[in-house]
Design a protein around this motif. Sequence first.
Motif, short mmCIF file in Angstrom:
data_model
loop_
_atom_site.label_atom_id
_atom_site.label_comp_id
_atom_site.label_asym_id
_atom_site.label_seq_id
_atom_site.Cartn_x
_atom_site.Cartn_y
_atom_site.Cartn_z
N GLN A 98 0.83 -1.20 0.00
CA GLN A 98 0.00 0.00 0.00
C GLN A 98 0.87 1.26 0.00
O GLN A 98 0.51 2.27 -0.61
CB GLN A 98 -0.92 -0.01 1.22
N GLY A 99 2.01 1.19 0.68
CA GLY A 99 2.93 2.32 0.66
C GLY A 99 3.52 2.54 -0.72
O GLY A 99 3.69 3.69 -1.16
N GLU A 100 3.84 1.45 -1.39
CA GLU A 100 4.38 1.58 -2.75
C GLU A 100 3.32 2.15 -3.70
O GLU A 100 3.63 2.96 -4.58
CB GLU A 100 4.87 0.21 -3.22
N LYS A 101 2.06 1.73 -3.51
CA LYS A 101 0.97 2.27 -4.32
C LYS A 101 0.83 3.78 -4.09
O LYS A 101 0.61 4.55 -5.04
CB LYS A 101 -0.33 1.55 -3.95
N LEU A 102 0.97 4.22 -2.85
CA LEU A 102 0.91 5.64 -2.52
C LEU A 102 2.03 6.40 -3.21
O LEU A 102 1.81 7.49 -3.78
CB LEU A 102 0.99 5.83 -1.00
N ALA A 103 3.25 5.85 -3.18
CA ALA A 103 4.39 6.51 -3.83
C ALA A 103 4.12 6.70 -5.32
O ALA A 103 4.41 7.77 -5.89
CB ALA A 103 5.65 5.69 -3.60
#
Length: 519
Positions: A472-477
């Motif tokens: 989910q953090g990578e998706k946010l980035a």
Amino acid sequence: MTSGIHHVTLITGDVQANVDFYVGFLGLRLVKRTGGYEDARQLHLFYGDYAASPGSLITFLVWQGGSSGQAGAGQVSELSLAIPQGSIGYWLERALTHQVKVEGTAQEFGETVLRLRDPDGVVIKLVSANLPTLTMPETDIPAEHAIRRIRGVTLLSEVQEETTAFLTRNFGFRAGPVEGPIQRLVSDVGDVLDIRDAAGFWPGVPGTGTADHVAVRAKDEAEVEAVERELRKLNSSMTNLHDRQYFTSLYVREPGNVLIEMASDGPGFTLDETLEKLGHTLFMPPDTPDPEAVKVMLPQFGLPGEERVVYRDLIYKHRFFTPESPDGTTIALLHGTGGNETDLMPLAHRAAPNATLLGMRGRSTESGVQRWFRSFGPSIFDQKDIRFESGALEAFFGEIRTAYQLEPEKLVALGYSNGANLLAAALLLHPGFVRRAVLIRPAMVLDEVPQTDLSGTSVLILLGETDAFRGQGEKLAEAMRANGATVTVRVLAAGHGLGAEDAPAIAEWLRDQAALGPT
């Protein structure tokens, strides 16, 4: 046995107002500042005469922003301070000038009494009493009107006779006069414990504006230990013996449930500070893990005449930490689920030792813990609330720039977990409200990612290698990059919790940002 009052310990919810009252208004000296011995993350202040003498000491546990208590049965209800005879008029005029709440005057046990309330609502009685005078610091208060020492305290007991017998038998007080529902106990030096019959009273509720305990005097450590042995033989109350560094103390509850401490006169407060420098340095209890980190979490204040932060009543509750040599950078901190405004201060201070820190407190609660927005279940977020709180966060940053004259180009926002999630959502929904942000273990919480312009915004995202939310953090980035932000992603050897690599990674990114100059 030496008898008398050693100190009285109370609880305050506003450290600056407390200092202004006890130092600025009453004219006492701040003689020691420490972390709490039961909880080092709790500031403990000691006021007294110039030499920090037993019999003058009033101490406060600081529950900054804490809930109010209620004085009742099983508690100390009033604190009395001795003033010279004929000084009531001076103190009444001073109270009115300083806008201190006055409860009125009275005659008690043949003495004139002026009742006041401190900023937390504690009843302070100024009593015209002929007691031995202790030397107070030089202030704007004329010496002939200065406070002399502690006169006494009032204990609320539902078992007045048993309380009286316990205190006279074990702590060297003798029975004095009775007036109405109050039995007065008198010490060798003349200060008093007034035992009020509180049968039928409501029970006391701990909190700000109440007393934690009253401490009576012992000559030395041996006397404290001797009393502890005698009380243990009786097996009538649990006793706790402690080395408090500046004195040896014994805690016991008397039959009416008031917490009584017995404290030795020595070694005293000049153990680690000179007499002239008493109260200047913040000390941590010897067994405090990472004491420098804990110091950063404690509320700061200014003595009368010193510079201090004048706090504004803004959208979010907040607290500043100002380092010794601030570099002009301010880092605003948004804690994770269950945290508070101080949680991230040690991390931020390690990463940027000269930055001013602004800790914020989320205003949503879930299952009794602090959060930044509501959720309906695991990874099911209240989209309306996220948008509402994102707007509030943007407005708060506008407020702090004006209220505290913060330079926008030197303002950095840092969030962890739930705090990072709100900060990320706010960046996407309200681009430009802050130009530099650090997101630690974030996740994408918006169901729909808006098309917006994040050009000129720099973001550091710190992901945990084994964090379940890493994807989910990578998706946010990716979403932030797609909207024009400059995004640096670091995957650290950590899970969802904070780790040893976070502070160095933040420090490196901040140095790179400083080298780039204003965005």
